[in-house]
Design a protein around this motif. Structure first.
Motif, PDB file in Angstrom:
ATOM      1  N   ARG A  81       3.848  37.284  90.087  1.00 36.85           N
ATOM      2  CA  ARG A  81       4.237  37.003  88.695  1.00 36.85           C
ATOM      3  C   ARG A  81       5.725  37.301  88.525  1.00 36.85           C
ATOM      4  NH1 ARG A  81       0.581  39.845  84.404  1.00 36.85           N
ATOM      5  NH2 ARG A  81       1.624  38.306  83.082  1.00 36.85           N
ATOM      6  N   PRO A  82       6.568  36.313  88.730  1.00 36.01           N
ATOM      7  CA  PRO A  82       8.009  36.557  88.607  1.00 36.01           C
ATOM      8  C   PRO A  82       8.466  36.811  87.182  1.00 36.01           C
ATOM      9  CG  PRO A  82       7.584  34.243  88.979  1.00 36.01           C
ATOM     10  CD  PRO A  82       6.276  34.937  89.172  1.00 36.01           C
ATOM     11  N   HIS A  83       7.667  36.396  86.217  1.00 35.41           N
ATOM     12  CA  HIS A  83       7.986  36.691  84.819  1.00 35.41           C
ATOM     13  C   HIS A  83       6.749  37.279  84.161  1.00 35.41           C
ATOM     14  CE1 HIS A  83       8.358  35.311  80.427  1.00 35.41           C
ATOM     15  NE2 HIS A  83       9.083  36.410  80.566  1.00 35.41           N
ATOM     16  N   ILE A  84       6.883  38.490  83.630  1.00 34.63           N
ATOM     17  CA  ILE A  84       5.786  39.155  82.935  1.00 34.63           C
ATOM     18  C   ILE A  84       6.211  39.351  81.483  1.00 34.63           C
ATOM     19  CG2 ILE A  84       4.300  41.177  82.830  1.00 34.63           C
ATOM     20  CD1 ILE A  84       4.752  41.578  85.792  1.00 34.63           C
ATOM     21  N   PRO A  85       5.534  38.683  80.550  1.00 33.26           N
ATOM     22  CA  PRO A  85       5.906  38.824  79.135  1.00 33.26           C
ATOM     23  C   PRO A  85       5.762  40.270  78.662  1.00 33.26           C
ATOM     24  CG  PRO A  85       4.474  36.926  79.468  1.00 33.26           C
ATOM     25  CD  PRO A  85       4.461  37.698  80.757  1.00 33.26           C
ATOM     26  N   PRO A  86       6.342  40.581  77.525  1.00 31.45           N
ATOM     27  CA  PRO A  86       6.257  41.953  77.009  1.00 31.45           C
ATOM     28  C   PRO A  86       4.811  42.380  76.799  1.00 31.45           C
ATOM     29  CG  PRO A  86       7.865  40.674  75.773  1.00 31.45           C
ATOM     30  CD  PRO A  86       7.137  39.711  76.640  1.00 31.45           C
ATOM     31  N   THR A  87       4.535  43.647  77.067  1.00 25.77           N
ATOM     32  CA  THR A  87       3.212  44.199  76.802  1.00 25.77           C
ATOM     33  C   THR A  87       3.158  44.704  75.360  1.00 25.77           C
ATOM     34  OG1 THR A  87       3.695  46.495  77.398  1.00 25.77           O
ATOM     35  CG2 THR A  87       3.184  44.963  79.207  1.00 25.77           C
ATOM     36  N   ALA A  88       1.982  45.156  74.970  1.00 25.44           N
ATOM     37  CA  ALA A  88       1.825  45.706  73.623  1.00 25.44           C
ATOM     38  C   ALA A  88       2.646  46.978  73.433  1.00 25.44           C
ATOM     39  CB  ALA A  88       0.349  45.987  73.352  1.00 25.44           C
ATOM     40  N   ASP A  89       3.026  47.623  74.539  1.00 19.75           N
ATOM     41  CA  ASP A  89       3.789  48.868  74.464  1.00 19.75           C
ATOM     42  C   ASP A  89       5.298  48.641  74.384  1.00 19.75           C
ATOM     43  OD1 ASP A  89       1.473  50.404  74.610  1.00 19.75           O
ATOM     44  OD2 ASP A  89       1.500  50.410  76.805  1.00 19.75           O
ATOM     45  N   ALA A  90       5.738  47.382  74.430  1.00 23.18           N
ATOM     46  CA  ALA A  90       7.172  47.108  74.479  1.00 23.18           C
ATOM     47  C   ALA A  90       7.941  47.663  73.281  1.00 23.18           C
ATOM     48  CB  ALA A  90       7.419  45.609  74.624  1.00 23.18           C
ATOM     49  N   VAL A 115      11.151  39.064  75.552  1.00 24.41           N
ATOM     50  CA  VAL A 115      11.322  38.378  76.840  1.00 24.41           C
ATOM     51  C   VAL A 115      10.425  38.967  77.909  1.00 24.41           C
ATOM     52  CG1 VAL A 115      12.931  37.686  78.642  1.00 24.41           C
ATOM     53  CG2 VAL A 115      13.698  37.794  76.264  1.00 24.41           C
ATOM     54  N   GLY A 116      10.496  40.267  78.138  1.00 23.19           N
ATOM     55  CA  GLY A 116       9.715  40.889  79.199  1.00 23.19           C
ATOM     56  C   GLY A 116      10.536  41.083  80.460  1.00 23.19           C
ATOM     57  N   ASP A 117       9.843  41.190  81.580  1.00 28.48           N
ATOM     58  CA  ASP A 117      10.486  41.462  82.870  1.00 28.48           C
ATOM     59  C   ASP A 117      10.550  40.184  83.704  1.00 28.48           C
ATOM     60  OD1 ASP A 117      10.653  44.068  82.115  1.00 28.48           O
ATOM     61  OD2 ASP A 117       9.218  44.851  83.562  1.00 28.48           O
ATOM     62  N   VAL A 118      11.674  40.009  84.412  1.00 28.87           N
ATOM     63  CA  VAL A 118      11.842  38.826  85.254  1.00 28.87           C
ATOM     64  C   VAL A 118      12.399  39.245  86.608  1.00 28.87           C
ATOM     65  CG1 VAL A 118      14.117  38.363  84.223  1.00 28.87           C
ATOM     66  CG2 VAL A 118      12.933  36.549  85.436  1.00 28.87           C
ATOM     67  N   TRP A 119      11.845  38.631  87.669  1.00 26.68           N
ATOM     68  CA  TRP A 119      12.253  38.902  89.056  1.00 26.68           C
ATOM     69  C   TRP A 119      12.296  37.569  89.792  1.00 26.68           C
ATOM     70  CZ3 TRP A 119      13.419  43.340  91.975  1.00 26.68           C
ATOM     71  CH2 TRP A 119      13.425  43.172  93.357  1.00 26.68           C
ATOM     72  N   SER A 132      20.549  35.519  98.490  1.00 29.20           N
ATOM     73  CA  SER A 132      21.908  36.054  98.515  1.00 29.20           C
ATOM     74  C   SER A 132      22.727  35.626  97.295  1.00 29.20           C
ATOM     75  CB  SER A 132      22.636  35.578  99.778  1.00 29.20           C
ATOM     76  OG  SER A 132      21.935  35.954 100.938  1.00 29.20           O
ATOM     77  N   ALA A 133      22.152  34.798  96.433  1.00 32.72           N
ATOM     78  CA  ALA A 133      22.880  34.220  95.296  1.00 32.72           C
ATOM     79  C   ALA A 133      22.690  35.025  94.024  1.00 32.72           C
ATOM     80  CB  ALA A 133      22.457  32.773  95.084  1.00 32.72           C
ATOM     81  N   ASP A 134      22.326  36.302  94.160  1.00 30.72           N
ATOM     82  CA  ASP A 134      22.190  37.209  93.017  1.00 30.72           C
ATOM     83  C   ASP A 134      21.201  36.686  91.985  1.00 30.72           C
ATOM     84  OD1 ASP A 134      22.691  39.555  91.718  1.00 30.72           O
ATOM     85  OD2 ASP A 134      24.627  38.969  90.886  1.00 30.72           O
ATOM     86  N   PRO A 135      19.969  36.338  92.409  1.00 30.85           N
ATOM     87  CA  PRO A 135      18.976  35.813  91.459  1.00 30.85           C
ATOM     88  C   PRO A 135      18.722  36.783  90.308  1.00 30.85           C
ATOM     89  CG  PRO A 135      17.927  36.490  93.524  1.00 30.85           C
ATOM     90  CD  PRO A 135      19.401  36.501  93.754  1.00 30.85           C
ATOM     91  N   LEU A 136      18.410  36.229  89.157  1.00 34.13           N
ATOM     92  CA  LEU A 136      18.233  37.026  87.953  1.00 34.13           C
ATOM     93  C   LEU A 136      17.092  38.019  88.103  1.00 34.13           C
ATOM     94  CD1 LEU A 136      18.844  37.632  84.951  1.00 34.13           C
ATOM     95  CD2 LEU A 136      17.216  35.810  84.371  1.00 34.13           C
TER      96      LEU A 136
END
Length: 252
Positions: A81-90, A115-119, A132-136
């Motif tokens: 899951r490269p993008h996880i939306p905000p949880t209820a605890d955000a 937004v949440g977390d992104v990798w 090597s391209a500094d992905p977000l």
């Protein structure tokens, strides 16, 4: 200066740079006056929604292209899951950060809530050096890490280490809240300190410490302008891949 109720409308009408300039010029005063703070937060929330849209589009495009999202380790452990939306605890985390570190920039608060977390670290089938391209990467909640690992404990530990390294707090200089490995660590190479936000900061737009120090919104616009990969690697397929990923993304 234009009255605050027009900031959101002007931002939505495309006058984004002027709006950000006016909001940044206010400094910490913007959070000390309710009528300014409410309108400024609306602008930051709109920015966050646009950023989330861009992330979702980039993730879909990468997935369709056969991109392998993986950790920055020798095994290249898959990241499902490269993008996880905000949880209820955000929202509670945003409140805790403000209590723990002092004033929290409004763009960071909006990012946590909307937004949440992104990798985006991984490998593209047509671009072998994409890692090597500094992905977000922006991970404020730490949502993809094992249960029981508290992001609050991690932040507390980082703050304690900072104070220990620099001596008494009043002599410690700035604290950077870590939210991402640096460019070299993303490609599994020994590098420098993590990217993050300078805290405390009572302004609208956070100061983001990355390869350079800039505002958070300026950093994100650079990232999305390159399809999520802002560092050039000079490979044959790089420019076409980046252009395809960036096509139609929303400016912030």
């Amino acid at each position: 200066m234009t009255s605050s109720p027009q900031w959101l409308r002007r931002y939505q009408d495309g006058h984004r740079e002027q709006v950000w300039h006016e909001l940044r010029q206010l400094g910490s005063a913007v959070q000390q006056r309710l009528e300014l703070a409410e309108e400024a937060q609306l602008v930051c929330d709109e920015m966050a929604r646009r950023a989330r849209h861009n992330i979702e589009v980039v993730v879909r495009r990468l997935t369709a292209a056969g991109y392998r999202f993986h950790d920055n380790d020798d095994e290249q452990t898959p990241v499902p899951r490269p993008h996880i939306p905000p949880t209820a605890d955000a929202p509670a985390l945003a409140d805790w950060l403000q209590q723990r570190f002092g004033a929290l920039p409004m763009t960071v608060r909006s990012w946590i809530r909307l937004v949440g977390d992104v990798w985006l670290v991984g490998t593209h089938p047509q671009w072998s050096t994409s890692a090597s391209a500094d992905p977000l990467v922006i991970e404020l909640e730490g949502s993809r890490y094992p249960d029981g690992e508290s992001i609050r404990d991690y932040y507390d530990g980082e703050a304690s280490d900072w104070q220990e390294d620099h001596g008494r707090e009043e002599e410690a200089g700035v604290f950077v809240l870590p939210v991402s490995p640096d460019r070299l660590h993303k490609e599994n190479t020994s590098g420098g300190g993590p990217y993050g936000f300078i805290l405390p900061d009572g302004g609208v737009d956070a100061v983001f410490v990355g390869e350079t120090t800039t505002t958070f919104v300026a950093y994100l616009n650079q990232v999305f302008g390159s399809g999520g990969f802002p560092w050039p690697t000079g490979t044959e397929h790089e420019w076409q891949v980046q252009n395809d990923l960036a096509e139609g993304l929303l400016p912030l």
